[in-house]
Scaffold this active site. Sequence first.
Site, PDB file in Angstrom:
ATOM      1  CB  CYS A   1      32.252 -88.972 -15.251  1.00 41.15           C
ATOM      2  SG  CYS A   1      30.701 -89.813 -14.878  1.00 41.15           S
ATOM      3  CG  ASP A   8      27.466 -86.242 -13.370  1.00 35.91           C
ATOM      4  OD1 ASP A   8      26.957 -85.114 -13.535  1.00 35.91           O
ATOM      5  OD2 ASP A   8      27.218 -86.961 -12.383  1.00 35.91           O
ATOM      6  NE  ARG A  48      25.845 -84.070 -11.111  1.00 34.93           N
ATOM      7  CZ  ARG A  48      25.878 -84.809  -9.996  1.00 34.93           C
ATOM      8  NH1 ARG A  48      25.375 -84.314  -8.881  1.00 34.93           N
ATOM      9  NH2 ARG A  48      26.409 -86.012 -10.016  1.00 34.93           N
ATOM     10  CG  HIS A  98      32.219 -86.614 -10.930  1.00 33.68           C
ATOM     11  ND1 HIS A  98      31.010 -86.553 -10.274  1.00 33.68           N
ATOM     12  CD2 HIS A  98      32.027 -87.422 -11.993  1.00 33.68           C
ATOM     13  CE1 HIS A  98      30.124 -87.288 -10.920  1.00 33.68           C
ATOM     14  NE2 HIS A  98      30.712 -87.826 -11.970  1.00 33.68           N
ATOM     15  CB  CYS A 114      31.033 -90.726  -9.614  1.00 34.14           C
ATOM     16  SG  CYS A 114      30.962 -91.626 -11.182  1.00 34.14           S
TER      17      CYS A 114
END
Length: 208
Positions: free
Chosen positions: A41, A43, A45, A97, A100
């Site tokens: 992803c 993302d 983080r 994750h 998400c």
Amino acid sequence: MNVEDVFKNNEKWIANKLAIDPDYFTELSKGQSPEFLYIGCSDSRVTAEDLMGIQPGQAFVHRNVANLVNNVDLNVMTVLNYAVRHLKVNHIVVCGHYNCGGVKAAMQPADMGILNPWLRNIRDVYRIHKDELNAIADEGARYNRLVELNVQEQCVNLLKTAAVQEAITERGITVHGWVFDIHTGKLIDLKIDFEAILKDIKEIYNLY
């Protein structure tokens, strides 16, 4: 953190690498032979190298919103074919994750504008598994399960491709479905039975 900090950090990173190995960048520039293709992803983080504990050169990485493997997305298909047929990776990882945002957005019955075509892929995962998902009363648990099922379906999409079928037959490439638990930092192997899935879908998707 600002742009100036980034370049200062880069200088520190270079110095640290050279202190450990004076030939680090000389060796790095010779080419790549990664063991993994990592599809994760976007993302901010969730970074592949950090959570896998690997170094530059060990994974070929593709990231997009909600770690999708969409057969009409030329970006992911190009990365996949290059990694499998040219770099000869031995493992393909789809890593989702928990928490998400893309998966959560897909669960909302709302018009997301330009995101609609992308989120439709996740909504289709919900449609395929709606009986299981709707039986989960707790919304958080249902959300987490959709994250896991989305990873599974993206792995299935990998198995539908000629490049992956060829690599499985000729050199035993392995597909993995993982989830990163953002609350604990743990990587979770979903232990998906890909052999059974491939056998089942090859009736229709037998490309190699």
